[in-house]
Every structure is written in C-alpha cells, then in structure tokens.
Design a protein around this motif. Sequence first.
Motif, PDB file in Angstrom:
ATOM      1  N   HIS A  32      -5.523  -1.754  -1.330  1.00  0.00           N
ATOM      2  CA  HIS A  32      -4.477  -2.075  -1.451  1.00  0.00           C
ATOM      3  C   HIS A  32      -3.864  -1.753  -2.948  1.00  0.00           C
ATOM      4  O   HIS A  32      -4.792  -1.989  -3.815  1.00  0.00           O
ATOM      5  CB  HIS A  32      -4.098  -3.618  -0.759  1.00  0.00           C
ATOM      6  N   ASP A  33      -2.590  -1.601  -2.984  1.00  0.00           N
ATOM      7  CA  ASP A  33      -2.171  -1.300  -4.466  1.00  0.00           C
ATOM      8  C   ASP A  33      -1.572  -2.813  -5.091  1.00  0.00           C
ATOM      9  O   ASP A  33      -2.095  -3.023  -6.210  1.00  0.00           O
ATOM     10  CB  ASP A  33      -1.147  -0.543  -4.412  1.00  0.00           C
ATOM     11  N   ASP A  34      -1.229  -3.529  -4.571  1.00  0.00           N
ATOM     12  CA  ASP A  34      -0.479  -4.888  -5.047  1.00  0.00           C
ATOM     13  C   ASP A  34      -0.918  -6.163  -3.988  1.00  0.00           C
ATOM     14  O   ASP A  34      -1.282  -5.917  -2.783  1.00  0.00           O
ATOM     15  CB  ASP A  34       0.782  -4.880  -5.069  1.00  0.00           C
TER      16      ASP A  34
ATOM     17  N   LYS B  28       0.917  -1.367  -0.026  1.00  0.00           N
ATOM     18  CA  LYS B  28       0.047   0.049  -0.118  1.00  0.00           C
ATOM     19  C   LYS B  28       0.942   1.126  -0.049  1.00  0.00           C
ATOM     20  O   LYS B  28       1.656   1.459   0.906  1.00  0.00           O
ATOM     21  CB  LYS B  28      -0.937  -0.064   1.175  1.00  0.00           C
TER      22      LYS B  28
END
Lengths: 394, 261
Positions: free
Chosen positions: B74-76, B30
């Motif tokens: 969340h990003d990944d 994140k």
Amino acid sequence: MITWMRRNLFRSITDTILTVISASTLGYVIFQVFQFVFITGRWEIIQVNLKILLVGRFPEELMFLVGFSILATCFSIASLASGMNRPLDQPPTLAGKLWELFQRFGLIISTSAFLIVLAGDLGAVLFGAYVVLSIFAGTLFGRARRTTHLKRLPGWLWVAINATLPLVLIFLTMGQAALEEWGGFLINFYLAVVSIGLSFPLGVMLALGRRSTLPLLRWLSTAYIELIRGAPLFVLLLLAGVALEFFIPASIAPDAIFRAVTVFTLFTAAYLAEVIRGGLQSIPKGQAEAGKALGLSTFRITFLITLPQALRNVIPAQIGQFISLFKDTTLAGVALSVFDLLNVGTAITKQDDYLGQGLIYESLAFVGLLFWVGSYVMSRESQRIEKKLGVGIR
Amino acid sequence: MSNEVFKDASKMSGGRESDDAIIIIEGVYKRFKDFEALKNINMQVGRKEVVVVIGPSGSGKSTLIRCINRLEAHDDGHILVDGTALTTDIRNIQEIRKETGMVFQNFNLFPHLTVLTNVAIGPRRVRGLSKSASEELAMELLTRVKIPEQADKFPAQLSGGQQQRVALARALAMTPKVMLFDEPTSALDPEMINEVLDAMKELAQDGMTMIVVTHEMGFAREVADRVVFMDKGEIVEVGTPSEIFDNPKEERTKKFLSQIL
C-alpha cells in the motif's frame, strides 16, 4: 496395403511425381551407403586404430581404470533408474518394458556390439558381458531400494551413494594418467560431461542473476550473457589458447584440456542462462504469490517452486544445448590441438600404411557415427524424461 | 452490540469479541501509476468475524485483501495485523504472512508437487516441522476438507473443486489467525461451487476470522457477520447482510445489487 498406398502415395498426379522422386532419391542414397559400408569401404583402418580412436594414447596398464569407471557408471545409472519411485499409472507389461528397453538402449547396445566385433578380441567380448552384468546388478540394487527397508533412505542420500563410486573411479582415472595422454573419443566425452556438469549450475545462477532485483548483479549477468553470446565459440577457443599466456607464465599455464573445459563451460552457461530465464518467465505469477502467502522466503520460493518448474519446462532446449556442446567438442581439437576423436580420425589416415589411399571417408564416417549415436541417445532420453515428468501435470 | 458499529467499517466492530480487532486498516491508499485502486480505506475486522467484501469488478476488493498480506504494497496509511504493523521490513511481512492464509481464484497449487506435499510444504519449510510431522498434519487437513484419498495425486489430476479444497488445506496448514479468500469460487464450474463454500462455512463455524471477496451472495447472506460494499476503490456501505441486501441505503449499492440479483 494397396488402399493405403493409393491414399497416401498416389492420390494425385503431383503426389505421384513427388513419391517417385523421393523414392528414387532414397533408393539411390541407400544403395550408395550400402555399397560404401559393405563393399568399397576399407574398415581395417578403423579396426587397427580402434583403441587410439576411442582412448588415444591412454596408458595400457591403466586401461582397467577406464573399464571400471564405465562399469561403475552403468551400475549406478541402472540402479538410480530402477530405484526411482514409480509413477502412479499401472505398471507396464513385460513386452512393453522390453520394447521400452529396446527403444532406449537398442542403439547403444548395437553400437557397443559393433565396436566389440571390430575390436575382435576376447577382452572386448568379456568387457561387454561385464557391462551387461553390472547393469543387471544395478537394476537389482535399485529394486532393493524400492522394496526393502532401504525405502526409508532419503532421496539425496540414495543419489549420493550411487554417485560416489563412479565419481571416485573417474577422478582416480583422471589423476593416474596425465591429461595429455588422453585422446580420442574419451576426450570428447570427458569435455562434454565435465562442461555440462559445470555449466548447468553456472547457467542457473546467471539466469537468476539476470532476473534479480539487485541492479549490479542484474547488469553483470546481462553483460556476461550478451558478451559471450555475441562471440563465436571457435574464436573463444583460439583466444583461450593464446590469451592466457599474457597473464600466466607458460610453465604453469593450464593445459589445453583445462582451457577447453573453461571455454565450453562459460560459453554453454550463457546460452543455458537464456533458456532457463525463458523457463522462469513461463511460470505464472500466482506460483510465487502462493509461496509468499504461505510465508516462504524468496530463496525457498525460487528453489522449491519456480525453478523446478522452469527447468522442467525447458528440458528439450537444455538438452539441445548439451547436444550441441557435445558435438562442438571437436572444435577444441582444431583450435587447441587437443588430441580428440576428430584429430585422431584425420591423423590415422596419414599413417604410413594408409597414406594417400583416401581413407578419410571411412575415418570420418566412423567419427560421425559415434557422435550421432551420442546425440541421438541424449535427445531420446530428453523426450523420455519430459514425458515422465509430464505425468499428471497441468 | 448496537447496530451503529456495524455501519461504520472503521469502528472496532462486528466481531463476536467486539473490542478486540485483529486487522486494523487506516487511511490506506493504493495507486497503480495514475489509477487509484484504493482510496482512503478505513476498516477493522474483529476476532472470529466473517467479513464479506462485494462490489463490481475493478472496485479494489482484491487489491484490498492482497494488501493485507503484502502481495501488493500500500502507498499511504497503516495496516496492522494482530498487532504487527505492515512496513517494508521483510521480517514483519514474513510474520504477518505466517498468520494469514490465502486462497486464490486460480488455486495456484504447485503443479510439480503432490497434493500431500502441497499442503505439507508450509509447515515443513516455514514452521520447520519434521517431514513426518508435516505430512501427518497435511493428512489431517486433507481429511478435514474431505479428500484424504487424493493425497498422492498431482493437482492436475483433481477437479477444480477438489483443487480449491487442497488450496484451503494448504493455507490452513500454517494455522493462520486470519484467512483471506480472493474470489475462491469464480474459476469453478457451477456444480463444484458448493463443495468449496461448504468447506468455508465449516471453517467459519469453527471460529476462523475470514475476509472473503466473492460474488456468492447466498454465502454472504448466510455466513457473513458484516458485508462491505466497495466501488471505485472506496468503501461505500457497510452493514449486516440483511441491511445491505434487503435495505441498502446508498444509490450505488442499490444499483449493483439490482444488476446481480
């Protein structure tokens, strides 16, 4: 008393000078007003023209509809007010209740009494009595809601029941007499009430639109708000008077009152939107997060959680907008030649009997008084609502 | 169960029903602009497990649990809650939010609604219960957190501890499968902390799956099945309470514990 005076009025030389100056100014003003009201003022112009000032050329045989509308409205307001669930605090004493009633309605009652005395006929006195009766009946009806099996009625249904009768009567009144026949204070009142009613939902939608995540909606709302707020109301009213002719043939063009309502609604909505947006921004982020965490939809978070709090936080500013709208309705008289209270007030000084006698002071004083009473009552009610909703919050 | 699984957050572990993970977090990152709040988080939480997350402020503990119910995106990586993957699909998000209750540091009760309505609003508006059924349920939960007599008051008329217990009841009203606690006692006066912790202990004893971010080390020692220590957006060390508190392996854990104990 003496100590109080010494402490608050004559504490130092500067204080003494200020006290003397303001006291003499006050005394002078009171004297002049007193003289104007009771000695030099020639109030028969108001007395003679009272009906036209209040309702214009409204057809005599339909006046009973106006009367019934007012009675029904009084009944509903009283019933709604006393049918509301009481806050948890201890109930007020009788004296406290009377004092509160006096604070709330004293001004309206004395103004109405003043108008009845001015009208000076039995009909007016009887009507005043009916108003009191309908308020009393409304209070009883409201109390019945709190104490009998009516308690189980859902809130919205209760409001609907109470709102139906006055609304039906008001619409009936509007339908019976052509709007051109209306005039006087009735017009100002009508313009204000209808515009407030219409501009509120529009303002809420614009405020939500401006905070929307959809770019197109956001841009449109922002553009609208900024455009309207940048234009003087008077210019918009004048524009409404002429511009529509470009698009619609004069024969089916809406009348002046319709145009005025449109302009007031669109104008007030833009200001209201900014006020409400400010309210929405004042709600902590945690409120929406708590709603999300519960699984509430965005729509419900807005209408059940953030918007109600936002609207409550900005009650004074909202009522302020409504008060200025109420007073601005006089502009419609000038810009669109609507026969409103101000127009009537100036017109009656040009009647044959009064021409050239300089009675414009009396007339304008009366016009001003009616607007002041209306505005002051609204502002007081806003403080009251604010206090009531503020019970046990934050 | 071997001690091995307790030491690796990414293993299916720690639960009293160990082969059944309810929350699976894999490779989650994140970022806030340039700042990495979470770096490669791998973690699983078993059914009925109580996981306490500790760490210095700014270590990403709150961000981590706020990602689980998508208050932060969340990003990944992947997050699965009870078999549902968190994606941008709003239906999945709603599904997961219905199954996870959250208690906030600042309570975040709705100040314009009574205590009863605060608790009843979830069942009524999300689960579609009738007014009377939702209020009955709300009353039941208020009794469970021991404040039924406050039902008709407004949140501001209650003490902080009472407010937080209302918030707990409000979250429980959705009958969640997982409860997330974001520093539930940090905003409370010292004398009110215990009443909230007691309510949480009871909840843990009843078999609720809980992830608790807190600075209450006594609570962690007593109630947690596992303690996760985070620092600078990473999981540094995982273990049973006694492993972490009595015998920390990592230097950063030792330093943190020496500062707060």
